[in-house]
Design a protein around this motif. Structure first.
Motif, PDB file in Angstrom:
ATOM      1  N   SER A   1       0.582   5.364   0.822  1.00  0.00           N
ATOM      2  CA  SER A   1      -0.249   6.496   1.258  1.00  0.00           C
ATOM      3  C   SER A   1       0.514   7.768   0.936  1.00  0.00           C
ATOM      4  O   SER A   1       0.437   8.284  -0.162  1.00  0.00           O
ATOM      5  CB  SER A   1      -0.567   6.382   2.746  1.00  0.00           C
ATOM      6  N   GLY A   2       1.329   8.254   1.885  1.00  0.00           N
ATOM      7  CA  GLY A   2       2.124   9.449   1.610  1.00  0.00           C
ATOM      8  C   GLY A   2       3.421   9.139   0.879  1.00  0.00           C
ATOM      9  O   GLY A   2       4.026  10.006   0.247  1.00  0.00           O
ATOM     10  N   GLY A   3       3.886   7.904   0.998  1.00  0.00           N
ATOM     11  CA  GLY A   3       5.126   7.485   0.334  1.00  0.00           C
ATOM     12  C   GLY A   3       6.391   8.021   0.992  1.00  0.00           C
ATOM     13  O   GLY A   3       7.499   7.803   0.487  1.00  0.00           O
ATOM     14  N   GLN A   4       6.268   8.664   2.149  1.00  0.00           N
ATOM     15  CA  GLN A   4       7.430   9.328   2.753  1.00  0.00           C
ATOM     16  C   GLN A   4       8.354   8.361   3.491  1.00  0.00           C
ATOM     17  O   GLN A   4       9.484   8.706   3.816  1.00  0.00           O
ATOM     18  CB  GLN A   4       6.982  10.444   3.699  1.00  0.00           C
ATOM     19  N   SER A   5       7.874   7.152   3.752  1.00  0.00           N
ATOM     20  CA  SER A   5       8.750   6.097   4.274  1.00  0.00           C
ATOM     21  C   SER A   5       8.983   5.032   3.209  1.00  0.00           C
ATOM     22  O   SER A   5      10.100   4.552   3.029  1.00  0.00           O
ATOM     23  CB  SER A   5       8.134   5.441   5.526  1.00  0.00           C
ATOM     24  N   LEU A   6       7.910   4.678   2.500  1.00  0.00           N
ATOM     25  CA  LEU A   6       8.029   3.584   1.529  1.00  0.00           C
ATOM     26  C   LEU A   6       8.959   3.940   0.370  1.00  0.00           C
ATOM     27  O   LEU A   6       9.821   3.133  -0.017  1.00  0.00           O
ATOM     28  CB  LEU A   6       6.635   3.218   0.990  1.00  0.00           C
TER      29      LEU A   6
ATOM     30  N   THR B   1       1.164  10.613   6.071  1.00  0.00           N
ATOM     31  CA  THR B   1      -0.123  10.442   6.767  1.00  0.00           C
ATOM     32  C   THR B   1       0.107   9.876   8.175  1.00  0.00           C
ATOM     33  O   THR B   1       1.098   9.175   8.425  1.00  0.00           O
ATOM     34  CB  THR B   1      -1.032   9.468   5.987  1.00  0.00           C
TER      35      THR B   1
ATOM     36  N   GLU C   1       7.071   9.124  16.253  1.00  0.00           N
ATOM     37  CA  GLU C   1       6.243   9.785  17.248  1.00  0.00           C
ATOM     38  C   GLU C   1       4.812   9.246  17.305  1.00  0.00           C
ATOM     39  O   GLU C   1       4.233   9.070  18.389  1.00  0.00           O
ATOM     40  CB  GLU C   1       6.199  11.304  16.961  1.00  0.00           C
TER      41      GLU C   1
ATOM     42  N   VAL D   1       0.863  -1.179   0.000  1.00  0.00           N
ATOM     43  CA  VAL D   1       0.000   0.000   0.000  1.00  0.00           C
ATOM     44  C   VAL D   1       0.897   1.225   0.000  1.00  0.00           C
ATOM     45  O   VAL D   1       1.930   1.244   0.676  1.00  0.00           O
ATOM     46  CB  VAL D   1      -0.876   0.000   1.270  1.00  0.00           C
TER      47      VAL D   1
HETATM   48  C1  LIG Z   1      13.495  13.174   5.537  1.00  0.00           C
HETATM   49  C2  LIG Z   1      12.446  12.418   6.300  1.00  0.00           C
HETATM   50  C3  LIG Z   1      12.359  12.595   7.669  1.00  0.00           C
HETATM   51  C4  LIG Z   1      11.386  11.909   8.390  1.00  0.00           C
HETATM   52  N1  LIG Z   1      11.331  12.095   9.743  1.00  0.00           N
HETATM   53  C5  LIG Z   1      10.405  11.425  10.458  1.00  0.00           C
HETATM   54  C6  LIG Z   1      10.322  11.590  11.875  1.00  0.00           C
HETATM   55  O1  LIG Z   1      11.058  12.375  12.504  1.00  0.00           O
HETATM   56  N2  LIG Z   1       9.379  10.878  12.533  1.00  0.00           N
HETATM   57  C7  LIG Z   1       8.521  10.008  11.888  1.00  0.00           C
HETATM   58  O2  LIG Z   1       7.691   9.376  12.545  1.00  0.00           O
HETATM   59  N3  LIG Z   1       8.567   9.847  10.561  1.00  0.00           N
HETATM   60  C8  LIG Z   1       9.477  10.533   9.828  1.00  0.00           C
HETATM   61  N4  LIG Z   1       9.527  10.356   8.476  1.00  0.00           N
HETATM   62  C9  LIG Z   1       8.550   9.420   7.849  1.00  0.00           C
HETATM   63  C10 LIG Z   1       7.221  10.117   7.555  1.00  0.00           C
HETATM   64  O3  LIG Z   1       6.604  10.628   8.685  1.00  0.00           O
HETATM   65  C11 LIG Z   1       6.219   9.174   6.894  1.00  0.00           C
HETATM   66  O4  LIG Z   1       5.226  10.006   6.387  1.00  0.00           O
HETATM   67  C12 LIG Z   1       5.532   8.135   7.734  1.00  0.00           C
HETATM   68  O5  LIG Z   1       6.453   7.336   8.436  1.00  0.00           O
HETATM   69  C13 LIG Z   1       4.722   7.160   6.862  1.00  0.00           C
HETATM   70  O6  LIG Z   1       3.583   7.756   6.357  1.00  0.00           O
HETATM   71  P1  LIG Z   1       3.271   7.708   4.806  1.00  0.00           P
HETATM   72  O7  LIG Z   1       1.846   8.109   4.658  1.00  0.00           O
HETATM   73  O8  LIG Z   1       4.273   8.507   4.067  1.00  0.00           O
HETATM   74  O9  LIG Z   1       3.390   6.141   4.502  1.00  0.00           O
HETATM   75  P2  LIG Z   1       4.002   5.363   3.252  1.00  0.00           P
HETATM   76  O10 LIG Z   1       5.433   5.733   3.058  1.00  0.00           O
HETATM   77  O11 LIG Z   1       3.088   5.498   2.090  1.00  0.00           O
HETATM   78  O12 LIG Z   1       3.900   3.857   3.805  1.00  0.00           O
HETATM   79  C14 LIG Z   1       4.724   3.425   4.874  1.00  0.00           C
HETATM   80  C15 LIG Z   1       4.435   1.934   5.136  1.00  0.00           C
HETATM   81  O13 LIG Z   1       3.121   1.752   5.672  1.00  0.00           O
HETATM   82  C16 LIG Z   1       2.307   0.980   4.784  1.00  0.00           C
HETATM   83  N5  LIG Z   1       1.011   1.651   4.732  1.00  0.00           N
HETATM   84  C17 LIG Z   1       0.811   2.984   4.550  1.00  0.00           C
HETATM   85  N6  LIG Z   1      -0.496   3.262   4.645  1.00  0.00           N
HETATM   86  C18 LIG Z   1      -1.129   2.095   4.869  1.00  0.00           C
HETATM   87  C19 LIG Z   1      -2.500   1.741   5.057  1.00  0.00           C
HETATM   88  N7  LIG Z   1      -3.472   2.665   5.057  1.00  0.00           N
HETATM   89  N8  LIG Z   1      -2.818   0.442   5.285  1.00  0.00           N
HETATM   90  C20 LIG Z   1      -1.826  -0.509   5.311  1.00  0.00           C
HETATM   91  N9  LIG Z   1      -0.518  -0.227   5.149  1.00  0.00           N
HETATM   92  C21 LIG Z   1      -0.173   1.061   4.923  1.00  0.00           C
HETATM   93  C22 LIG Z   1       3.025   0.994   3.438  1.00  0.00           C
HETATM   94  O14 LIG Z   1       2.742  -0.168   2.675  1.00  0.00           O
HETATM   95  C23 LIG Z   1       4.477   1.065   3.871  1.00  0.00           C
HETATM   96  O15 LIG Z   1       4.926  -0.233   4.236  1.00  0.00           O
HETATM   97  C24 LIG Z   1      10.477  11.036   7.719  1.00  0.00           C
HETATM   98  C25 LIG Z   1      10.548  10.873   6.335  1.00  0.00           C
HETATM   99  C26 LIG Z   1      11.537  11.547   5.621  1.00  0.00           C
HETATM  100  C27 LIG Z   1      11.597  11.345   4.134  1.00  0.00           C
END
Ligand SMILES: Cc1cc2nc3c(=O)[nH]c(=O)nc-3n(C[C@H](O)[C@H](O)[C@H](O)COP(=O)(O)OP(=O)(O)OC[C@H]3O[C@@H](n4cnc5c(N)ncnc54)[C@H](O)[C@@H]3O)c2cc1C
Length: 293
Positions: free
Chosen positions: A32-37, A111, A124, A30
């Motif tokens: 969502s925001g893609g910021q970890s994936l 997200t 957090e 999946v």
């Molecule tokens: C430079 C940088 C600094 C960051 N610093 C921090 C920080 O200090 N603290 C922090 O907590 N995070 C940090 N992050 C991560 C950021 O907060 C991400 O947004 C968060 O960890 C994941 O949210 P996402 O929506 O981007 O998820 P995604 O990257 O889209 O997904 C992350 C994972 O969760 C799964 N997933 C996502 N949504 C769902 C769903 N609805 N159902 C089932 N599975 C799902 C995906 O398959 C994937 O495995 C940082 C990222 C970057 C690039």
């Protein structure tokens, strides 16, 4: 660095997303925001052939207040949650903690639900969820279910979600007016993941601590509550919470943790700082609870 090749599946309904995920769950993720994936894909730490994209599904981005609850949809951006008047009123702890998640550019896209699903132990949102309590709503081809906060985090980057299951929302329990909270993390720079951090929530009833919650993150494979420290506070009149009691709670926190050494800090340092933050967190939570009750 660029990610390996993948097929992008923009979805219009949760049923469509669940169906796609189920059809190739070993090789799909999946997004969502893609910021970890996406960083993990760029670093070749994740290599899914299919990305099931939730962002085009109408109605998944809600932020709704209920009776002592706050529900955040799967595609609600961290930035929108942080700025929501509903959130700053119903769950100021959540709004305060979100300011420590990366940087504004990250939060514009990332997200809250994605952060819970990613389950980084130094993040957090998982610690806030464990402290406030509540549940994740999940959907798979078998139907829908809820997963309580205390059952959601299994281990490092691992949750109770099945490979063919999508988290559609998170519902936080929101504290009443006699509660006080605290959030603090120690990181090398603002916006970095925590080396160690703490979330506290104390509730008073008739001037006595009726509920105490203390969660440490960055000190184990998941965020952890510290029951031995919490129990020292419950049943004690606010006026009787003194430096000796707080020092005992701090000692319980340090004793409960076995963090390992890594390039950021030693385990001993993390244990020591967790104790210091415990004292500070419980004292400030109590002051806020007294002021609000
Ligand atoms: C430079 C940088 C600094 C960051 N610093 C921090 C920080 O200090 N603290 C922090 O907590 N995070 C940090 N992050 C991560 C950021 O907060 C991400 O947004 C968060 O960890 C994941 O949210 P996402 O929506 O981007 O998820 P995604 O990257 O889209 O997904 C992350 C994972 O969760 C799964 N997933 C996502 N949504 C769902 C769903 N609805 N159902 C089932 N599975 C799902 C995906 O398959 C994937 O495995 C940082 C990222 C970057 C690039």
């Amino acid at each position: 660095m660029k990610p390996p090749a993948f097929t992008h599946h923009p979805c219009r309904t949760v049923d469509e997303a669940v169906g796609l995920l189920d059809s190739a769950s070993d090789d799909s993720k999946v997004i969502s925001g893609g910021q970890s994936l996406v960083p993990m894909m760029n670093l070749r730490l994740a290599n899914p052939a299919h990305l099931v994209d939730l962002n085009g599904i109408p109605g998944l981005d809600g932020i709704e207040v209920g009776d002592r609850t706050l529900t955040v949809g799967a595609t609600a951006r961290q930035h929108d949650v942080e700025r929501s008047a509903h959130v700053t009123t119903a769950a100021p702890l959540l709004a305060a903690a979100l300011k420590h998640v990366g940087h504004p550019q990250i939060r514009n896209r990332g997200t809250v639900v994605g952060s819970l699903c990613h389950a980084d132990p130094a993040a957090e949102m998982p610690a806030v969820f464990l402290t406030l309590g509540g549940h994740v709503s999940a959907q798979s081809p078998s139907g829908t279910r809820t997963i309580a906060a205390e059952d959601f985090f299994d281990s490092y980057l691992t949750t109770a979600l099945e490979p063919n299951e999508i988290a559609t929302a998170v519902t936080f329990d929101t504290p009443n007016g006699s509660s006080g909270w605290y959030f603090e993390e120690v990181a090398r720079r603002h916006g970095d993941f925590a080396i160690i951090g703490i979330v506290a929530l104390l509730t008073l009833a008739g001037g006595v601590v009726s509920d105490a919650r203390l969660t440490v993150f960055g000190g184990a494979a998941t965020p952890v509550r510290i029951p031995a420290a919490e129990q020292l506070l419950v049943g004690v009149a606010a006026a009787d919470v003194d430096a000796d009691l707080l020092a005992r709670a701090a000692a319980e926190t340090s004793a409960a943790l076995r963090p390992s050494d890594d390039i950021h800090a030693s385990g001993d340092y993390r244990r020591h700082v967790a104790g210091v933050l415990t004292t500070r967190g419980l004292r400030t939570s109590l002051e806020r609870a007294v002021a609000g009750s």
